[in-house]
Each structure stands twice: as C-alpha cells, then as structure tokens.
Write a protein that holds these residues in place. Sequence first.
Motif, PDB file in Angstrom:
ATOM      1  N   MET A  49      63.253  68.671  18.226  1.00  0.00           N
ATOM      2  CA  MET A  49      62.527  68.712  19.480  1.00  0.00           C
ATOM      3  C   MET A  49      61.176  68.029  19.316  1.00  0.00           C
ATOM      4  O   MET A  49      60.567  68.082  18.261  1.00  0.00           O
ATOM      5  CB  MET A  49      62.292  70.163  19.905  1.00  0.00           C
ATOM      6  CG  MET A  49      63.359  70.697  20.824  1.00  0.00           C
ATOM      7  SD  MET A  49      62.922  72.200  21.674  1.00  0.00           S
ATOM      8  CE  MET A  49      62.772  73.364  20.371  1.00  0.00           C
ATOM      9  N   SER A  50      60.723  67.472  20.401  1.00  0.00           N
ATOM     10  CA  SER A  50      59.426  66.812  20.331  1.00  0.00           C
ATOM     11  C   SER A  50      58.305  67.855  20.332  1.00  0.00           C
ATOM     12  O   SER A  50      58.495  69.021  20.690  1.00  0.00           O
ATOM     13  CB  SER A  50      59.254  65.853  21.501  1.00  0.00           C
ATOM     14  OG  SER A  50      59.030  66.575  22.682  1.00  0.00           O
ATOM     15  N   VAL A  51      57.160  67.409  19.955  1.00  0.00           N
ATOM     16  CA  VAL A  51      56.003  68.298  19.861  1.00  0.00           C
ATOM     17  C   VAL A  51      55.600  68.808  21.239  1.00  0.00           C
ATOM     18  O   VAL A  51      55.208  69.970  21.397  1.00  0.00           O
ATOM     19  CB  VAL A  51      54.830  67.555  19.173  1.00  0.00           C
ATOM     20  CG1 VAL A  51      53.591  68.407  19.148  1.00  0.00           C
ATOM     21  CG2 VAL A  51      55.223  67.118  17.780  1.00  0.00           C
ATOM     22  N   VAL A  52      55.722  67.968  22.236  1.00  0.00           N
ATOM     23  CA  VAL A  52      55.332  68.362  23.591  1.00  0.00           C
ATOM     24  C   VAL A  52      56.223  69.491  24.105  1.00  0.00           C
ATOM     25  O   VAL A  52      55.742  70.462  24.700  1.00  0.00           O
ATOM     26  CB  VAL A  52      55.394  67.138  24.534  1.00  0.00           C
ATOM     27  CG1 VAL A  52      55.100  67.540  25.968  1.00  0.00           C
ATOM     28  CG2 VAL A  52      54.445  66.059  24.075  1.00  0.00           C
ATOM     29  N   ILE A  53      57.514  69.385  23.872  1.00  0.00           N
ATOM     30  CA  ILE A  53      58.441  70.429  24.331  1.00  0.00           C
ATOM     31  C   ILE A  53      58.201  71.727  23.570  1.00  0.00           C
ATOM     32  O   ILE A  53      58.225  72.816  24.155  1.00  0.00           O
ATOM     33  CB  ILE A  53      59.899  69.947  24.195  1.00  0.00           C
ATOM     34  CG1 ILE A  53      60.142  68.790  25.159  1.00  0.00           C
ATOM     35  CG2 ILE A  53      60.872  71.084  24.466  1.00  0.00           C
ATOM     36  CD1 ILE A  53      61.500  68.151  25.018  1.00  0.00           C
ATOM     37  N   GLN A  54      57.941  71.630  22.267  1.00  0.00           N
ATOM     38  CA  GLN A  54      57.636  72.842  21.488  1.00  0.00           C
ATOM     39  C   GLN A  54      56.362  73.497  21.998  1.00  0.00           C
ATOM     40  O   GLN A  54      56.289  74.732  22.108  1.00  0.00           O
ATOM     41  CB  GLN A  54      57.491  72.493  20.012  1.00  0.00           C
ATOM     42  CG  GLN A  54      58.782  72.179  19.316  1.00  0.00           C
ATOM     43  CD  GLN A  54      58.560  71.799  17.855  1.00  0.00           C
ATOM     44  OE1 GLN A  54      57.433  71.557  17.437  1.00  0.00           O
ATOM     45  NE2 GLN A  54      59.646  71.747  17.096  1.00  0.00           N
ATOM     46  N   LEU A  55      55.367  72.684  22.320  1.00  0.00           N
ATOM     47  CA  LEU A  55      54.110  73.222  22.846  1.00  0.00           C
ATOM     48  C   LEU A  55      54.340  73.886  24.200  1.00  0.00           C
ATOM     49  O   LEU A  55      53.795  74.958  24.483  1.00  0.00           O
ATOM     50  CB  LEU A  55      53.084  72.095  22.959  1.00  0.00           C
ATOM     51  CG  LEU A  55      51.665  72.492  23.299  1.00  0.00           C
ATOM     52  CD1 LEU A  55      51.081  73.361  22.186  1.00  0.00           C
ATOM     53  CD2 LEU A  55      50.809  71.253  23.486  1.00  0.00           C
ATOM     54  N   LYS A  56      55.174  73.279  25.030  1.00  0.00           N
ATOM     55  CA  LYS A  56      55.495  73.856  26.336  1.00  0.00           C
ATOM     56  C   LYS A  56      56.177  75.213  26.173  1.00  0.00           C
ATOM     57  O   LYS A  56      55.810  76.182  26.848  1.00  0.00           O
ATOM     58  CB  LYS A  56      56.401  72.901  27.103  1.00  0.00           C
ATOM     59  CG  LYS A  56      56.856  73.430  28.436  1.00  0.00           C
ATOM     60  CD  LYS A  56      57.880  72.500  29.055  1.00  0.00           C
ATOM     61  CE  LYS A  56      58.652  73.246  30.099  1.00  0.00           C
ATOM     62  NZ  LYS A  56      59.954  72.699  30.353  1.00  0.00           N
ATOM     63  N   TYR A  57      57.164  75.300  25.297  1.00  0.00           N
ATOM     64  CA  TYR A  57      57.864  76.569  25.074  1.00  0.00           C
ATOM     65  C   TYR A  57      56.923  77.633  24.503  1.00  0.00           C
ATOM     66  O   TYR A  57      57.020  78.803  24.866  1.00  0.00           O
ATOM     67  CB  TYR A  57      59.055  76.370  24.147  1.00  0.00           C
ATOM     68  CG  TYR A  57      60.229  75.688  24.802  1.00  0.00           C
ATOM     69  CD1 TYR A  57      60.612  76.015  26.095  1.00  0.00           C
ATOM     70  CD2 TYR A  57      60.960  74.735  24.122  1.00  0.00           C
ATOM     71  CE1 TYR A  57      61.684  75.388  26.711  1.00  0.00           C
ATOM     72  CE2 TYR A  57      62.035  74.103  24.717  1.00  0.00           C
ATOM     73  CZ  TYR A  57      62.401  74.439  26.017  1.00  0.00           C
ATOM     74  OH  TYR A  57      63.457  73.818  26.607  1.00  0.00           O
ATOM     75  N   PHE A  58      56.000  77.233  23.642  1.00  0.00           N
ATOM     76  CA  PHE A  58      55.048  78.183  23.075  1.00  0.00           C
ATOM     77  C   PHE A  58      54.182  78.796  24.172  1.00  0.00           C
ATOM     78  O   PHE A  58      54.004  80.013  24.246  1.00  0.00           O
ATOM     79  CB  PHE A  58      54.168  77.492  22.026  1.00  0.00           C
ATOM     80  CG  PHE A  58      53.066  78.356  21.509  1.00  0.00           C
ATOM     81  CD1 PHE A  58      53.316  79.331  20.552  1.00  0.00           C
ATOM     82  CD2 PHE A  58      51.778  78.212  21.990  1.00  0.00           C
ATOM     83  CE1 PHE A  58      52.297  80.137  20.071  1.00  0.00           C
ATOM     84  CE2 PHE A  58      50.757  79.014  21.520  1.00  0.00           C
ATOM     85  CZ  PHE A  58      51.016  79.979  20.559  1.00  0.00           C
ATOM     86  N   PHE A  59      53.628  77.937  25.050  1.00  0.00           N
ATOM     87  CA  PHE A  59      52.761  78.449  26.113  1.00  0.00           C
ATOM     88  C   PHE A  59      53.544  79.257  27.143  1.00  0.00           C
ATOM     89  O   PHE A  59      53.030  80.235  27.679  1.00  0.00           O
ATOM     90  CB  PHE A  59      52.002  77.311  26.783  1.00  0.00           C
ATOM     91  CG  PHE A  59      50.830  76.833  25.981  1.00  0.00           C
ATOM     92  CD1 PHE A  59      49.823  77.701  25.608  1.00  0.00           C
ATOM     93  CD2 PHE A  59      50.745  75.509  25.594  1.00  0.00           C
ATOM     94  CE1 PHE A  59      48.747  77.274  24.863  1.00  0.00           C
ATOM     95  CE2 PHE A  59      49.679  75.067  24.848  1.00  0.00           C
ATOM     96  CZ  PHE A  59      48.675  75.946  24.480  1.00  0.00           C
ATOM     97  N   GLU A  60      54.782  78.870  27.423  1.00  0.00           N
ATOM     98  CA  GLU A  60      55.587  79.667  28.348  1.00  0.00           C
ATOM     99  C   GLU A  60      55.893  81.038  27.776  1.00  0.00           C
ATOM    100  O   GLU A  60      55.797  82.044  28.471  1.00  0.00           O
ATOM    101  CB  GLU A  60      56.894  78.938  28.668  1.00  0.00           C
ATOM    102  CG  GLU A  60      56.745  77.798  29.633  1.00  0.00           C
ATOM    103  CD  GLU A  60      58.058  77.100  29.922  1.00  0.00           C
ATOM    104  OE1 GLU A  60      59.076  77.450  29.291  1.00  0.00           O
ATOM    105  OE2 GLU A  60      58.056  76.205  30.773  1.00  0.00           O
ATOM    106  N   LYS A  61      56.236  81.077  26.496  1.00  0.00           N
ATOM    107  CA  LYS A  61      56.590  82.352  25.868  1.00  0.00           C
ATOM    108  C   LYS A  61      55.391  83.285  25.787  1.00  0.00           C
ATOM    109  O   LYS A  61      55.474  84.460  26.148  1.00  0.00           O
ATOM    110  CB  LYS A  61      57.141  82.095  24.464  1.00  0.00           C
ATOM    111  CG  LYS A  61      57.541  83.358  23.740  1.00  0.00           C
ATOM    112  CD  LYS A  61      58.070  83.033  22.364  1.00  0.00           C
ATOM    113  CE  LYS A  61      58.398  84.296  21.602  1.00  0.00           C
ATOM    114  NZ  LYS A  61      58.795  84.027  20.237  1.00  0.00           N
TER     115      LYS A  61
END
Length: 75
Positions: free
Chosen positions: A1-13
């Motif tokens: 996964m790209s860094v942007v998607i990982q960052l998005k999932y982190f903030f959503e969680k």
Amino acid sequence: MSVVIQLKYFFEKHGFHVSSRLADKLGMRASNVRLFFIYITFVTAGLWFGVYLTLAFWIRLKDLIRGKRTSVFDL
C-alpha cells in the motif's frame, strides 16, 4: 500500500475512535458527537467572519467621517 493510503487509514481508525469514546463516556450516539463538532466549526468560523465584517465597516465609516486631504494646501 502507498504511504498516503496508510496515512488515511491511520487517521480514520484513530480519529473516529475519539468521537466514539467521547460518545460512550457521555452516553450519546457517536453520530451526534460528530454533528456537534461540525456545527461548532461552522459557528466559530461564522463568528470570526462577522468580526471581520464589523471591523471593515468601522474602517469604512472612519474614512467617510474623516475626509482625506489631497494636498497640504487643503488645510
């Protein structure tokens, strides 16, 4: 996964978890807590916009009352 998607999932969680925990402590639904944060954001943004318009009105009024002199000889 790209860094942007990982960052998005982190903030959503972790971001939505804050609303859920606050709602559990207050005995409310999480959607009501999120709506409260949205409403308070619009209120505070609108408040400062109102202050800005008031200050702009005062400056305009001051300029209308005190006539600007174009040269030294207009005294």
